[in-house]
Design a protein around this motif. Structure first.
Motif, PDB file in Angstrom:
ATOM      1  N   ILE A 119       0.854  -1.183   0.000  1.00 10.17           N
ATOM      2  CA  ILE A 119       0.000   0.000   0.000  1.00 10.17           C
ATOM      3  C   ILE A 119       0.893   1.236   0.000  1.00 10.17           C
ATOM      4  CG2 ILE A 119      -0.141   0.135   2.521  1.00 10.17           C
ATOM      5  CD1 ILE A 119      -3.087   1.044   2.123  1.00 10.17           C
ATOM      6  N   ASN A 120       0.409   2.298  -0.648  1.00  5.61           N
ATOM      7  CA  ASN A 120       1.173   3.536  -0.724  1.00  5.61           C
ATOM      8  C   ASN A 120       0.363   4.665  -0.078  1.00  5.61           C
ATOM      9  OD1 ASN A 120       2.671   5.774  -1.320  1.00  5.61           O
ATOM     10  ND2 ASN A 120       2.807   5.405  -3.519  1.00  5.61           N
ATOM     11  N   PRO A 121       0.721   5.078   1.129  1.00  2.00           N
ATOM     12  CA  PRO A 121      -0.048   6.110   1.831  1.00  2.00           C
ATOM     13  C   PRO A 121      -0.077   7.456   1.118  1.00  2.00           C
ATOM     14  CG  PRO A 121       1.456   4.966   3.323  1.00  2.00           C
ATOM     15  CD  PRO A 121       1.837   4.572   1.939  1.00  2.00           C
ATOM     16  N   ILE A 122       0.955   7.752   0.300  1.00  2.00           N
ATOM     17  CA  ILE A 122       1.020   9.054  -0.364  1.00  2.00           C
ATOM     18  C   ILE A 122       0.848   8.941  -1.875  1.00  2.00           C
ATOM     19  CG2 ILE A 122       2.490   9.986   1.457  1.00  2.00           C
ATOM     20  CD1 ILE A 122       4.861   9.756  -0.501  1.00  2.00           C
ATOM     21  N   ASP A 129       1.045  19.216  -2.157  1.00  2.00           N
ATOM     22  CA  ASP A 129       0.113  19.008  -1.043  1.00  2.00           C
ATOM     23  C   ASP A 129       0.758  18.196   0.074  1.00  2.00           C
ATOM     24  OD1 ASP A 129      -1.833  20.430  -2.325  1.00  2.00           O
ATOM     25  OD2 ASP A 129      -2.925  18.688  -3.077  1.00  2.00           O
ATOM     26  N   LEU A 130       1.642  17.273  -0.302  1.00  2.00           N
ATOM     27  CA  LEU A 130       2.331  16.470   0.702  1.00  2.00           C
ATOM     28  C   LEU A 130       3.226  17.343   1.582  1.00  2.00           C
ATOM     29  CD1 LEU A 130       2.980  13.668   1.858  1.00  2.00           C
ATOM     30  CD2 LEU A 130       4.776  13.451   0.119  1.00  2.00           C
ATOM     31  N   LYS A 131       3.945  18.265   0.969  1.00  2.00           N
ATOM     32  CA  LYS A 131       4.801  19.167   1.743  1.00  2.00           C
ATOM     33  C   LYS A 131       3.960  20.051   2.666  1.00  2.00           C
ATOM     34  CE  LYS A 131       8.479  21.087   0.013  1.00  2.00           C
ATOM     35  NZ  LYS A 131       9.426  21.839  -0.852  1.00  2.00           N
ATOM     36  N   ALA A 241      -6.687  10.717  -1.464  1.00  2.00           N
ATOM     37  CA  ALA A 241      -6.961  11.917  -0.682  1.00  2.00           C
ATOM     38  C   ALA A 241      -7.470  13.059  -1.554  1.00  2.00           C
ATOM     39  CB  ALA A 241      -5.691  12.354   0.040  1.00  2.00           C
ATOM     40  N   GLU A 242      -7.241  12.983  -2.875  1.00  2.00           N
ATOM     41  CA  GLU A 242      -7.622  14.073  -3.765  1.00  2.00           C
ATOM     42  C   GLU A 242      -8.191  13.521  -5.067  1.00  2.00           C
ATOM     43  OE1 GLU A 242      -7.890  17.201  -3.584  1.00  2.00           O
ATOM     44  OE2 GLU A 242      -6.864  17.737  -1.722  1.00  2.00           O
ATOM     45  N   GLN A 243      -8.761  14.412  -5.879  1.00  2.00           N
ATOM     46  CA  GLN A 243      -9.402  13.998  -7.124  1.00  2.00           C
ATOM     47  C   GLN A 243      -8.430  13.807  -8.282  1.00  2.00           C
ATOM     48  OE1 GLN A 243     -12.761  13.216  -7.581  1.00  2.00           O
ATOM     49  NE2 GLN A 243     -12.624  13.271  -5.343  1.00  2.00           N
ATOM     50  N   TYR A 244      -7.162  14.231  -8.103  1.00  2.00           N
ATOM     51  CA  TYR A 244      -6.236  14.206  -9.231  1.00  2.00           C
ATOM     52  C   TYR A 244      -5.394  12.926  -9.301  1.00  2.00           C
ATOM     53  CZ  TYR A 244      -3.438  16.166  -5.370  1.00  2.00           C
ATOM     54  OH  TYR A 244      -2.841  16.393  -4.157  1.00  2.00           O
ATOM     55  N   ARG A 250      -8.068   1.446  -9.912  1.00  2.00           N
ATOM     56  CA  ARG A 250      -9.258   1.608  -9.084  1.00  2.00           C
ATOM     57  C   ARG A 250      -9.913   2.967  -9.197  1.00  2.00           C
ATOM     58  NH1 ARG A 250      -5.598  -1.499  -7.441  1.00  2.00           N
ATOM     59  NH2 ARG A 250      -4.200   0.281  -7.371  1.00  2.00           N
ATOM     60  N   PHE A 251      -9.245   3.938  -9.806  1.00  2.00           N
ATOM     61  CA  PHE A 251      -9.738   5.304  -9.705  1.00  2.00           C
ATOM     62  C   PHE A 251      -9.771   6.039 -11.038  1.00  2.00           C
ATOM     63  CE2 PHE A 251      -9.176   9.846  -8.646  1.00  2.00           C
ATOM     64  CZ  PHE A 251     -10.273  10.018  -7.824  1.00  2.00           C
ATOM     65  N   ASP A 252      -8.705   6.009 -11.772  1.00  2.00           N
ATOM     66  CA  ASP A 252      -8.567   6.805 -12.990  1.00  2.00           C
ATOM     67  C   ASP A 252      -8.521   5.881 -14.198  1.00  2.00           C
ATOM     68  OD1 ASP A 252      -8.155   8.809 -14.778  1.00  2.00           O
ATOM     69  OD2 ASP A 252      -6.056   9.137 -14.282  1.00  2.00           O
ATOM     70  N   LEU A 253      -9.683   5.438 -14.656  1.00  2.00           N
ATOM     71  CA  LEU A 253      -9.744   4.418 -15.696  1.00  2.00           C
ATOM     72  C   LEU A 253      -9.562   5.052 -17.076  1.00  2.00           C
ATOM     73  CD1 LEU A 253     -12.700   2.318 -14.248  1.00  2.00           C
ATOM     74  CD2 LEU A 253     -10.247   1.998 -13.917  1.00  2.00           C
ATOM     75  N   ARG A 254      -8.329   5.322 -17.417  1.00  2.00           N
ATOM     76  CA  ARG A 254      -7.990   5.927 -18.703  1.00  2.00           C
ATOM     77  C   ARG A 254      -7.084   4.997 -19.496  1.00  2.00           C
ATOM     78  NH1 ARG A 254      -7.656  12.406 -18.206  1.00  2.00           N
ATOM     79  NH2 ARG A 254      -9.285  12.684 -16.659  1.00  2.00           N
ATOM     80  N   PRO A 255      -6.923   5.255 -20.803  1.00  2.00           N
ATOM     81  CA  PRO A 255      -6.048   4.395 -21.615  1.00  2.00           C
ATOM     82  C   PRO A 255      -4.613   4.416 -21.102  1.00  2.00           C
ATOM     83  CG  PRO A 255      -7.374   5.854 -23.001  1.00  2.00           C
ATOM     84  CD  PRO A 255      -7.543   6.328 -21.596  1.00  2.00           C
ATOM     85  N   PHE A 256      -3.888   3.345 -21.368  1.00  2.00           N
ATOM     86  CA  PHE A 256      -2.463   3.366 -21.063  1.00  2.00           C
ATOM     87  C   PHE A 256      -1.640   3.329 -22.349  1.00  2.00           C
ATOM     88  CE2 PHE A 256      -3.517  -1.149 -20.992  1.00  2.00           C
ATOM     89  CZ  PHE A 256      -2.485  -1.742 -21.684  1.00  2.00           C
TER      90      PHE A 256
END
Length: 288
Positions: A119-122, A129-131, A241-244, A250-256
């Motif tokens: 898992i990646n908390p950040i 935003d992290l800073k 934590a954010e929309q970006y 799981r979240f940003d289902l875009r082409p690769f």
């Protein structure tokens, strides 16, 4: 899990933070592992790759960095599985990742390296935003040691440090983290591609960059984003934590896989040429 390329300052910050928060801390050198892999390659191929600062080419320099990062992932999982046993305890530990949104968008990480974890908390937070959060935590949780993390120059520390060269994330990427944070929000929150992002930045960044510089930044960002998007298909699950967030699974289902951005790049070039042409006409008129 340091190497000869890890600075004493980075090692000390990790040690000091662990002491303050009451965490176990293991400081080890894995240079023998890196050398073993490099020696194996040289034995099989008869070629010895070199870092850029030692006269090596781009492919050699990148490969020597990647092997360090990937070995860290292997070691992290081994230690996570066996450290409880070493300490006389049952069970295992989760491996935490540390790649942020900006690095993921730019592709500034090695596939299956130390960004690969349980898992990646950040992973869903931009560096900017992290800073800001670290700055808040410094005071909210009485952790003055965090100031040294905020002011430290971001660096992967995968290349040799010389008197003339110190590796820097932002120099490597060609973007500041603040710039990448802006591109990340334009791409996801505002749903803009190259042309739309350029139009927006032409207004927002006009006081600090020329139209040509903005065009170059825009084209470079979307080029790196497109060629590295495949890395998001294997990215470690993150706390959103954010929309970006660029998380593909799981979240940003875009082409690769992306085609060339022919139309938007053409529009950008036409606009830059028109603006610069008008600017030149204006200067000529003033001179007359």
């Amino acid at each position: 899990m340091g190497t000869e390329n890890s600075s004493p300052e980075t090692r000390q910050r990790a040690k000091d933070l662990a002491a303050v928060i009451g965490a176990y801390h293991v400081d080890l050198n894995m240079d023998t592992l890196v050398k073993a892999v490099s020696d194996l390659f040289s034995f099989v191929t008869g070629k010895t790759p070199k870092f850029k600062v030692h006269g090596g080419g781009r492919a050699e320099n990148l490969a020597l960095q990647n092997i360090q990062a990937r070995l860290r992932m292997v070691l992290a999982y081994m230690f996570a599985q066996l450290l409880p046993w070493v300490r006389g305890r049952e069970g295992g530990l989760l491996v935490l990742g540390s790649a942020n949104v900006d690095e993921s968008l730019r592709g500034y990480l090695t596939k299956y390296d130390c960004s690969s974890a349980d898992i990646n908390p950040i992973g869903g937070i931009s560096k900017t935003d992290l800073k800001a959060f670290i700055s808040y935590a410094q005071h909210a949780f009485s952790l003055p040691i965090l100031e040294s993390f905020i002011t430290a120059v971001p660096t992967a520390e995968l290349e040799p440090i010389t008197k003339d060269y110190v590796q820097s994330d932002e120099a490597d990427m060609g973007f500041t983290y603040d710039e990448l944070s802006v591109f990340g929000k334009l791409r996801k929150n505002h749903k803009l591609g190259p042309w739309g992002a350029f139009e927006k930045l032409l207004h927002d960044w006009s006081d600090k960059m020329s139209p040509r510089q903005i065009a170059t930044k825009t084209r470079n960002f979307f080029w790196y984003y497109a060629i590295n998007r495949h890395k998001m298909t294997t990215i470690t699950p993150a706390y959103h934590a954010e929309q970006y967030s660029p998380d593909d699974n799981r979240f940003d289902l875009r082409p690769f896989l992306y085609p060339q951005f022919s139309w938007p790049y053409k529009k950008i070039e036409e606009t830059v040429s028109r603006i610069m042409g008008n600017s030149d006409d204006g200067k000529a008129n003033k001179q007359e």
